[in-house]
Design a protein around this motif. Structure first.
Motif, PDB file in Angstrom:
ATOM      1  N   LEU A  87       0.833  -1.204   0.000  1.00 54.84           N
ATOM      2  CA  LEU A  87       0.000   0.000   0.000  1.00 54.84           C
ATOM      3  C   LEU A  87       0.869   1.256   0.000  1.00 54.84           C
ATOM      4  O   LEU A  87       0.657   2.175  -0.817  1.00 54.84           O
ATOM      5  CB  LEU A  87      -0.926  -0.001   1.224  1.00 54.84           C
ATOM      6  CG  LEU A  87      -1.792   1.259   1.388  1.00 54.84           C
ATOM      7  CD1 LEU A  87      -2.704   1.429   0.174  1.00 54.84           C
ATOM      8  CD2 LEU A  87      -2.604   1.189   2.683  1.00 54.84           C
ATOM      9  N   ILE A  88       1.852   1.307   0.910  1.00 53.21           N
ATOM     10  CA  ILE A  88       2.710   2.486   0.989  1.00 53.21           C
ATOM     11  C   ILE A  88       3.523   2.663  -0.291  1.00 53.21           C
ATOM     12  O   ILE A  88       3.664   3.780  -0.816  1.00 53.21           O
ATOM     13  CB  ILE A  88       3.650   2.373   2.216  1.00 53.21           C
ATOM     14  CG1 ILE A  88       2.833   2.448   3.506  1.00 53.21           C
ATOM     15  CG2 ILE A  88       4.710   3.469   2.195  1.00 53.21           C
ATOM     16  CD1 ILE A  88       3.652   2.259   4.766  1.00 53.21           C
ATOM     17  N   GLU A  89       4.052   1.565  -0.834  1.00 51.92           N
ATOM     18  CA  GLU A  89       4.850   1.650  -2.052  1.00 51.92           C
ATOM     19  C   GLU A  89       4.006   2.109  -3.241  1.00 51.92           C
ATOM     20  O   GLU A  89       4.491   2.846  -4.117  1.00 51.92           O
ATOM     21  CB  GLU A  89       5.498   0.300  -2.335  1.00 51.92           C
ATOM     22  CG  GLU A  89       6.588  -0.065  -1.323  1.00 51.92           C
ATOM     23  CD  GLU A  89       7.115  -1.475  -1.503  1.00 51.92           C
ATOM     24  OE1 GLU A  89       6.678  -2.138  -2.471  1.00 51.92           O
ATOM     25  OE2 GLU A  89       7.954  -1.902  -0.683  1.00 51.92           O
ATOM     26  N   THR A  90       2.758   1.697  -3.278  1.00 51.36           N
ATOM     27  CA  THR A  90       1.853   2.162  -4.340  1.00 51.36           C
ATOM     28  C   THR A  90       1.586   3.659  -4.200  1.00 51.36           C
ATOM     29  O   THR A  90       1.601   4.401  -5.191  1.00 51.36           O
ATOM     30  CB  THR A  90       0.522   1.390  -4.283  1.00 51.36           C
ATOM     31  OG1 THR A  90       0.775  -0.003  -4.443  1.00 51.36           O
ATOM     32  CG2 THR A  90      -0.421   1.868  -5.383  1.00 51.36           C
ATOM     33  N   ILE A  91       1.370   4.109  -2.973  1.00 50.56           N
ATOM     34  CA  ILE A  91       1.089   5.531  -2.726  1.00 50.56           C
ATOM     35  C   ILE A  91       2.259   6.399  -3.151  1.00 50.56           C
ATOM     36  O   ILE A  91       2.095   7.402  -3.853  1.00 50.56           O
ATOM     37  CB  ILE A  91       0.741   5.758  -1.238  1.00 50.56           C
ATOM     38  CG1 ILE A  91      -0.614   5.134  -0.914  1.00 50.56           C
ATOM     39  CG2 ILE A  91       0.734   7.251  -0.907  1.00 50.56           C
ATOM     40  CD1 ILE A  91      -0.971   5.149   0.559  1.00 50.56           C
ATOM     41  N   TRP A  92       3.500   6.014  -2.718  1.00 49.41           N
ATOM     42  CA  TRP A  92       4.631   6.891  -3.045  1.00 49.41           C
ATOM     43  C   TRP A  92       5.086   6.744  -4.501  1.00 49.41           C
ATOM     44  O   TRP A  92       5.986   7.454  -4.943  1.00 49.41           O
ATOM     45  CB  TRP A  92       5.773   6.717  -2.057  1.00 49.41           C
ATOM     46  CG  TRP A  92       6.591   5.449  -2.110  1.00 49.41           C
ATOM     47  CD1 TRP A  92       7.035   4.769  -3.187  1.00 49.41           C
ATOM     48  CD2 TRP A  92       7.103   4.747  -0.968  1.00 49.41           C
ATOM     49  NE1 TRP A  92       7.778   3.680  -2.825  1.00 49.41           N
ATOM     50  CE2 TRP A  92       7.857   3.640  -1.452  1.00 49.41           C
ATOM     51  CE3 TRP A  92       7.021   4.917   0.407  1.00 49.41           C
ATOM     52  CZ2 TRP A  92       8.490   2.733  -0.619  1.00 49.41           C
ATOM     53  CZ3 TRP A  92       7.670   4.013   1.224  1.00 49.41           C
ATOM     54  CH2 TRP A  92       8.379   2.937   0.718  1.00 49.41           C
ATOM     55  N   THR A  93       4.474   5.859  -5.247  1.00 46.18           N
ATOM     56  CA  THR A  93       4.704   5.800  -6.696  1.00 46.18           C
ATOM     57  C   THR A  93       3.649   6.601  -7.458  1.00 46.18           C
ATOM     58  O   THR A  93       3.971   7.338  -8.402  1.00 46.18           O
ATOM     59  CB  THR A  93       4.687   4.336  -7.190  1.00 46.18           C
ATOM     60  OG1 THR A  93       5.698   3.594  -6.505  1.00 46.18           O
ATOM     61  CG2 THR A  93       4.930   4.274  -8.695  1.00 46.18           C
ATOM     62  N   VAL A  94       2.399   6.486  -7.037  1.00 47.96           N
ATOM     63  CA  VAL A  94       1.293   7.153  -7.732  1.00 47.96           C
ATOM     64  C   VAL A  94       1.323   8.660  -7.511  1.00 47.96           C
ATOM     65  O   VAL A  94       1.099   9.445  -8.447  1.00 47.96           O
ATOM     66  CB  VAL A  94      -0.063   6.559  -7.271  1.00 47.96           C
ATOM     67  CG1 VAL A  94      -1.221   7.394  -7.820  1.00 47.96           C
ATOM     68  CG2 VAL A  94      -0.182   5.112  -7.715  1.00 47.96           C
ATOM     69  N   ILE A  95       1.588   9.095  -6.270  1.00 48.63           N
ATOM     70  CA  ILE A  95       1.544  10.528  -5.961  1.00 48.63           C
ATOM     71  C   ILE A  95       2.522  11.333  -6.833  1.00 48.63           C
ATOM     72  O   ILE A  95       2.130  12.358  -7.413  1.00 48.63           O
ATOM     73  CB  ILE A  95       1.793  10.774  -4.459  1.00 48.63           C
ATOM     74  CG1 ILE A  95       0.570  10.305  -3.665  1.00 48.63           C
ATOM     75  CG2 ILE A  95       2.086  12.240  -4.181  1.00 48.63           C
ATOM     76  CD1 ILE A  95       0.709  10.455  -2.159  1.00 48.63           C
ATOM     77  N   PRO A  96       3.814  10.943  -6.976  1.00 52.09           N
ATOM     78  CA  PRO A  96       4.706  11.698  -7.866  1.00 52.09           C
ATOM     79  C   PRO A  96       4.227  11.747  -9.314  1.00 52.09           C
ATOM     80  O   PRO A  96       4.394  12.759 -10.000  1.00 52.09           O
ATOM     81  CB  PRO A  96       6.040  10.948  -7.754  1.00 52.09           C
ATOM     82  CG  PRO A  96       5.990  10.295  -6.418  1.00 52.09           C
ATOM     83  CD  PRO A  96       4.559   9.902  -6.232  1.00 52.09           C
TER      84      PRO A  96
END
Length: 312
Positions: A87-96
């Motif tokens: 979940l965290i890795e998806t978030i910090w990939t999608v946000i940028p």
């Protein structure tokens, strides 16, 4: 550590006093549609990035406080080892990706829009753009009005509420024409022609300059843009056409010689015998001042050699 509140207050007051004396930056005081579009894009980007910085610092502060090491923390209450979190890795990939997209779309759209002439005002909607050849020479600006048969040096007159089509070139070294209150810069190069559309909506005198370093006279390669209503512009054209001297090729050859010069006006243009934006006109300056450039290069090599020897 004790904080001297009185001293801190005095520092803040001093900073406010200094800032209150600053003039508004030219790019944030647009006087035409091109400069306004660019100002809006810059402001949007600043607010957007400011919001990102705010979120990052708030999150950083929360994490530092919440997960700091303190006497009540035990190994059972907190496990610092993490081997992955989808979940965290998806978030910090999608946000940028979303951030870059949100900045890229308006930037690309604005850039493509600025490659076209700005929308003219109602009273001038039928008028074609006024064509001005802006030629950079070391270290001066030469503005040619082919339709009016006028050439000016280090100053420019344009009518308000009419699109201006600058055709940019250079006699030699690369430069960049920039009038901050009317729009962004574009490069002047020998042997090719670039097009820059600008427009002034308000009468006034605006600063223009070279924004690309091109040697010792770079700082003095400036000019003034006089934006005036169409009637006043036509009066200026008639006056210069009637009273300014003709430009000869011999005078022009001396004009483009590297060096500084004052404002000048002529009732004919150098386009009668050379266009530096074409392949044929690319070497016009260097062919006439080859010895001068050789002398300059030789002097530079000598200076570098002496500097290296002194260091030894």
């Amino acid at each position: 550590m004790r904080v001297n509140k009185k001293g801190l207050t005095l520092i803040l007051v001093a900073i406010l006093c200094l800032l209150s004396g600053c003039e508004q930056m030219a790019i944030f005081d647009p006087k035409g549609p091109v400069a306004e579009s660019q100002r809006n894009l810059i402001v949007y980007s600043l607010y957007f990035m400011g919001g990102i910085i705010l979120v990052v610092y708030v999150a950083f502060t929360i994490i530092v406080i919440k997960y700091r090491n303190h006497k009540n923390r035990t190994e059972e209450s907190y496990d610092g080892n993490m081997h992955g979190n989808n979940l965290i890795e998806t978030i910090w990939t999608v946000i940028p990706i979303l951030i870059v997209t949100a900045l890229a779309i308006p930037t690309v759209t604005t850039l493509f829009d600025l490659e076209k002439p700005p929308e003219a005002s109602v009273e001038n909607s039928s008028k074609d753009p006024l064509v001005v050849y802006a030629t950079s020479a070391d270290w001066k600006w030469i503005f040619s009005y082919p339709e009016e048969g006028i050439e000016t040096v280090n100053y420019l007159h344009i009518p308000t509420d009419r699109r201006i089509e600058f055709r940019l070139s250079s006699t030699g070294s690369m430069a960049a024409l920039w009038i901050p209150q009317l729009g962004g810069q574009k490069y002047n190069m020998a042997g090719m022609e670039t097009i820059l559309y600008l427009q002034a909506d308000e009468p006034g005198v605006y600063k223009g300059m070279n924004s690309n370093f091109n040697g010792e006279g770079f700082a003095e390669q400036k000019f003034k843009v006089h934006a005036e209503d169409p009637g006043a512009f036509q009066d200026w054209v008639k006056d210069k056409k009637a009273n300014a001297p003709k430009l000869t090729q011999k005078q022009y050859d001396q004009l483009i010689k590297p060096g500084l010069t004052d404002k000048q006006t002529y009732s004919s243009t150098h386009l009668d015998w050379v266009n530096h934006g074409t392949h044929a006109g690319m070497d016009y300056e260097i062919s006439r001042f080859r010895d001068l450039y050789k002398e300059s290069i030789g002097l530079e090599r000598k200076t570098v050699k002496e500097s290296i020897e002194n260091e030894k």
